[in-house]
Design an enzyme around this catalytic site. Structure first.
Site, PDB file in Angstrom:
ATOM      1  N   ILE A 101       0.855  -1.177   0.000  1.00  0.00           N
ATOM      2  CA  ILE A 101       0.000   0.000   0.000  1.00  0.00           C
ATOM      3  C   ILE A 101       0.895   1.232   0.000  1.00  0.00           C
ATOM      4  O   ILE A 101       1.782   1.374   0.858  1.00  0.00           O
ATOM      5  CB  ILE A 101      -0.928   0.010   1.227  1.00  0.00           C
ATOM      6  CG1 ILE A 101      -1.713  -1.308   1.312  1.00  0.00           C
ATOM      7  CG2 ILE A 101      -1.863   1.205   1.156  1.00  0.00           C
ATOM      8  CD1 ILE A 101      -2.525  -1.645   0.082  1.00  0.00           C
ATOM      9  N   LYS A 102       0.666   2.116  -0.956  1.00  0.00           N
ATOM     10  CA  LYS A 102       1.505   3.309  -1.087  1.00  0.00           C
ATOM     11  C   LYS A 102       0.938   4.438  -0.225  1.00  0.00           C
ATOM     12  O   LYS A 102      -0.224   4.821  -0.363  1.00  0.00           O
ATOM     13  CB  LYS A 102       1.588   3.747  -2.550  1.00  0.00           C
ATOM     14  CG  LYS A 102       2.260   2.719  -3.450  1.00  0.00           C
ATOM     15  CD  LYS A 102       2.319   3.161  -4.904  1.00  0.00           C
ATOM     16  CE  LYS A 102       3.377   4.209  -5.128  1.00  0.00           C
ATOM     17  NZ  LYS A 102       3.547   4.503  -6.588  1.00  0.00           N
ATOM     18  N   ILE A 103       1.792   4.948   0.658  1.00  0.00           N
ATOM     19  CA  ILE A 103       1.432   6.064   1.538  1.00  0.00           C
ATOM     20  C   ILE A 103       2.422   7.196   1.283  1.00  0.00           C
ATOM     21  O   ILE A 103       3.640   6.979   1.334  1.00  0.00           O
ATOM     22  CB  ILE A 103       1.486   5.640   3.021  1.00  0.00           C
ATOM     23  CG1 ILE A 103       0.456   4.530   3.287  1.00  0.00           C
ATOM     24  CG2 ILE A 103       1.240   6.831   3.940  1.00  0.00           C
ATOM     25  CD1 ILE A 103       0.503   3.976   4.703  1.00  0.00           C
TER      26      ILE A 103
END
Length: 923
Positions: free
Chosen positions: A138-140
């Protein structure tokens, strides 16, 4: 060894900075993974915006969700999730073989949440749970609010790709967040070994911004111009090298050693935005200069291909570290402090991604709205149908073999669900035996009817491999067609196909071909049989020493047997790529699987749409197709008509009727358009604007796509029958026409046996033979029986010549355009095995005109006292009598020559011009 192999050997992984459904569906991504070119994949809102906005490949998935009434956010989730899951599944073997070191696919949280820690954490958890793959990240974004969200996500055990890192200061915060998250997990006693993270440091955007400022200094031509010119293209690489030094210091330190002992993994630096924006720089500039152990470089396809062609693999990250610091200091001295550059780029990066996400949402919303309008008049019923299927757990029950989904509990007929897998297991033997049978031959005939021949008719059009023969499907007993086939035959292979092994037409044709075959006692070697085990045909084939007998599955009905021996043997003979056919069917079977909700399940969605149309009174399912899919329509016609047409219910497939303007279609019409790649027919927009519902079924090109459509339509038909409330797998009204034909043949019945001297003989509903009348007078009561929502049906036992086909089409067009009614046509005896069940057991919304002519030259049937012409006449009479017995509005007309069909057309046109002469129709 390639340059990419050398790079991987140095400890760096190349990931693809792109995700496109074309690559997923074409096998291109799988090929590149297996070739060792890429070891992971990243996505972002800009990539998805480009992929969805610029490509039509998402239309098949977008259309049903739009028509099911899903909101834009849910549709967008579905499209992105499908791509990420599919890519993750392709990378899964690599993930497992590297013990979780590589094989990751990334999806970004909504960029609009970048300044909200709590919302970012909740979104990361939602995405992680929904994607449900261990090799997803998951890209944050590494914003001030994003960094604490990274720590919490890592503590939750979520794989994180920390994105939009520009500054060394922010990178230090990212490292701290990762280590703190792992330590929190360790304190709870949670496992660390499956938690992975990368820190995405953006590269080319740094140079683009800094170079712009340097160019301004150069253009000013002041004392700093030369120094400024020498620093162009240096800032990004210097920044990355210093970041790599930070990485090494942090993950070689004692603090991480304790985490490593618990299974913790280092958070690898990932070089993002590595395509070359400045054409003055080499196209592999940001790959060649950033190679080092424990790193990732994510590149777009063009850069990947460029590096494979001429990239240089050497460890370059640790070279010139002091020079890197000096260059950044020099930039500061020129009034270009990196802190200001990176702060600007962070804000700009979030804003760009947020704008791309908003643009993507608007694109999906616009396209979804247009697609929803295609079936807007059915939308409320469609939603109710989808909800009912979901509530009834219909997908799970179908795959569990729950026959209570249909009246009559037809549990013995669900074997077609397993055919993609079961047929693949026996494919090698089947193709080997088919090849042996066709060796030395150039042509063959398939003798069959209905489900035993229609799939073959399609597959022969899709042959073309070098080892295929010219396969002709003979599904008629009309004497002229049989004589023509016999003349063309030169030592052909003859394939006799009958599921029951008792179908009169192929068995009769078999005797005709047998009587003409050469080879003495060995002439059986020119024959193959396809039939169920234990049938009379199987026994006869063995007695006559046929070359081979292929068995069909007993738990699969004829019209559901396209992916069994009944379709595969003729396909093998014609040179069809059968592995691709079955792969396409298997792929569609997975998409129609037990755990896929109806709105996203291609077979269930189509079935729900068809059933909703039926419930709305739109039972005339008018089929159109792109040219390559035209041969597929008669197969759909049989499948839908014979499955649904019973108990006074049923969908009415309209095939071969030319397209018309919207005003020609009544409220009983549904248009189904089978489409390959390319733009939609312009008529679709006109139909939609006129509130004529149009179901667009997007098929994939090639044999693989054909296999998928076979399976989609089988599921859809079974589901539609479940919703309509009929047994999809029986045909209770077919035998009546066969029995009447046998009786007519036994007594030598004739349409004109009352002795009328005229060439026109008309038998009406009461069954009498009318005296000689003018043709207009004879046909007026036929057309006069047509009422609102009826269909006019021409059933031809005439020779299937171009002239006859034109004559039937001329009549259909005139009736449709004048009365606004659906028109159907079928050639006997073929239609008896296709739409015959619907005509006798379906709704009483038909007026039939059966056309017959005695053959100019007949063909005797060996061993029988009757001829093919006698049998054909008996079948016409038998079907007429069976329909009369059910109170159907059926009429039969015999012509002394098929050429006089043109006079029938003229008479009907005349009657339609003077509608007052049609009597009952005025009411």
């Amino acid at each position: 060894m390639t340059a990419i192999d050398d790079l991987h050997a140095l400890g760096q992984s190349l990931w693809l900075d792109d995700i496109r459904r074309e690559w997923l569906e074409s096998g291109e991504l799988k090929r590149r993974i297996e070739a060792g070119q890429i070891r992971g994949m990243t996505s972002n809102p800009s990539i998805f915006e480009s992929a969805i906005a610029e490509s039509d490949v998402y239309a098949p998935a977008l259309r049903p969700l739009a028509q099911a009434g899903w909101p834009t956010e849910r549709i967008l989730d579905a499209l992105m999730f499908d791509d990420i899951r599919a890519a993750a599944d392709l990378f899964r073997p690599l993930y497992e073989s590297t013990s979780g070191g590589d094989g990751f696919v990334s999806l970004e949280v909504n960029p609009s949440l970048a300044d909200d820690t709590e919302a970012t954490v909740l979104e990361a958890r939602r995405l992680w749970s929904a994607l449900n793959r261990p090799n997803v990240m998951i890209k944050i974004p590494a914003t001030r609010a994003g960094v604490p969200a990274v720590r919490r996500a890592i503590a939750d055990g979520i794989n994180v790709n920390v994105t939009l890192i520009f500054s060394l200061t922010r990178y230090a915060e990212v490292i701290e967040a990762y280590l703190a998250g792992l330590e929190e997990r360790a304190e709870r006693g949670a496992a660390l070994d499956h938690v992975a993270s990368v820190a995405s440091f953006f590269i080319s955007r740094v140079d683009t911004t800094v170079d712009g400022k340097l160019e301004a200094i150069v253009r000013a031509e002041g004392p700093e111009a030369e120094r400024a010119a020498s620093l162009r293209g240096q800032a990004a690489i210097a920044n990355a090298k210093l970041a790599y030094a930070q990485f090494q210091a942090a993950f070689l330190a004692e603090r991480f050693a304790a985490l490593r002992a618990r299974g913790g993994r280092p958070q690898r630096p990932l070089w993002a935005s590595t395509s070359t924006k400045n054409p003055a720089y080499p196209d592999t500039y940001y790959v060649d200069t950033l190679i080092g152990p424990d790193t990732v470089n994510t590149v777009p396809p063009v850069t990947l291909d460029a590096f494979a062609d001429h990239g240089r693999a050497a460890e370059t990250l640790t070279d010139g570290l002091s020079e890197a610091r000096s260059r950044l200091d020099a930039l500061g001295a020129l009034g270009i402090p990196m802190a200001e550059v990176t702060d600007y780029l962070e804000r700009q990066g979030v804003e760009k991604f947020a704008a791309s996400f908003q643009s993507l949402s608007k694109t999906v919303e616009k396209r979804a709205g247009k697609m929803a309008r295609e079936v807007v008049v059915l939308q409320s019923g469609l939603r109710a149908s989808l909800e009912a299927l979901q509530e009834a757990e219909a997908p799970r029950r179908l795959w569990a073999g729950d026959a209570s989904l249909w009246p009559g509990n037809p549990g013995a007929w669900l074997g077609w669900l397993e055919l993609p897998r079961e047929s693949a297991r026996s494919l090698e033997r089947l193709t080997r035996e088919a090849a042996a049978a066709s060796e030395g031959r150039t042509s063959g005939f398939l003798l069959g009817m209905g489900g035993s021949s229609l799939a073959s008719s399609i597959l022969r059009e899709w042959g073309g491999q070098d080892d295929g023969i010219a396969l002709h499907v003979l599904d008629t007993i009309e004497p002229g067609a049989v004589r023509k086939a016999m003349r063309a035959a030169s030592g052909p292979l003859v394939v006799v196909a009958s599921k029951s092994g008792t179908t009169v037409e192929p068995l009769t044709l078999m005797e005709v071909f047998w009587s003409k075959a050469k080879g003495g006692k060995k002439k059986g070697k020119s024959f193959l049989a396809i039939t169920d085990p234990g049938t009379p045909l199987e026994a006869m084939a063995k007695e006559r020493d046929f070359q081979a007998v292929f068995s069909g599955p007993p738990d699969v009905g004829g019209r559901y047997s396209a992916l069994s021996a009944f379709g595969l043997v003729p396909g093998a003979l014609a040179g069809v790529d059968l592995p691709a056919l079955l792969e396409g069917a298997a792929s569609m079977a997975r998409r129609c699987g037990p755990n896929i909700e109806p709105a996203r399940n291609p077979g269930f969605f189509l079935g729900a749409l068809l059933a909703s149309a039926h419930a709305d009174g739109r039972d005339k399912m008018t089929l159109f197709a792109d040219p390559d899919l035209q041969p597929f329509l008669p197969w759909i016609e049989q499948l839908v008509a014979e499955s649904s047409g019973k108990n006074g219910k049923g969908l009415v497939p309209v095939v071969g009727e030319p397209p018309a303007a919207p005003g020609r279609y009544g409220a009983d019409r549904l248009i189904v358009y089978l489409r390959l790649d390319g733009s939609l027919d312009r008529r679709v927009d006109r139909w939609v604007r006129a509130k004529v519902p149009v179901v667009v079924v997007q098929a994939s090109a090639g044999v693989r796509g054909l296999g998928a459509e076979f399976f989609r339509w089988e599921v859809a038909t079974a589901v539609a029958c479940h919703r309509i409330g009929v047994n999809a797998f029986d045909q209770p009204d077919v035998e009546s026409a066969k029995a009447a034909a046998r009786q007519a043949l036994a007594v030598g019945d004739s349409v004109s046996r009352a002795g009328a001297s005229t060439s026109w003989v008309l038998e009406g509903r009461s069954g009498e033979v009318r005296p000689p009348v003018e043709l207009r007078e004879a046909l007026a009561p036929v057309l006069g029986e047509l009422g609102e929502a009826d269909a006019f049906v021409l059933l031809s036992f005439l020779p299937e010549t171009p002239a006859v086909a034109r004559g039937l089409l001329r009549i259909r067009r005139k009736v449709r355009d004048t009365l606004g009614l659906a028109t159907l046509a079928g050639f006997g005896p073929r239609y008896l095995h296709s739409t015959g069940q619907l005509f006798k057991g379906g709704p009483d919304r038909f007026v039939f005109l059966i056309l017959h002519a005695e053959p100019a030259r007949d063909v005797p049937v060996p061993g029988q006292t009757y001829t093919l012409g006698d049998l054909l006449r008996a079948q016409a009479i038998g079907d007429f009598q069976a329909m009369k017995a059910r109170g159907r509005r059926a009429h039969i007309l015999t012509l002394d020559t098929p050429k006089r069909l043109s006079e029938v057309a003229v008479a009907i046109e005349s009657l339609l011009r003077d509608r007052s002469s049609l009597g009952a129709m005025d009411g």
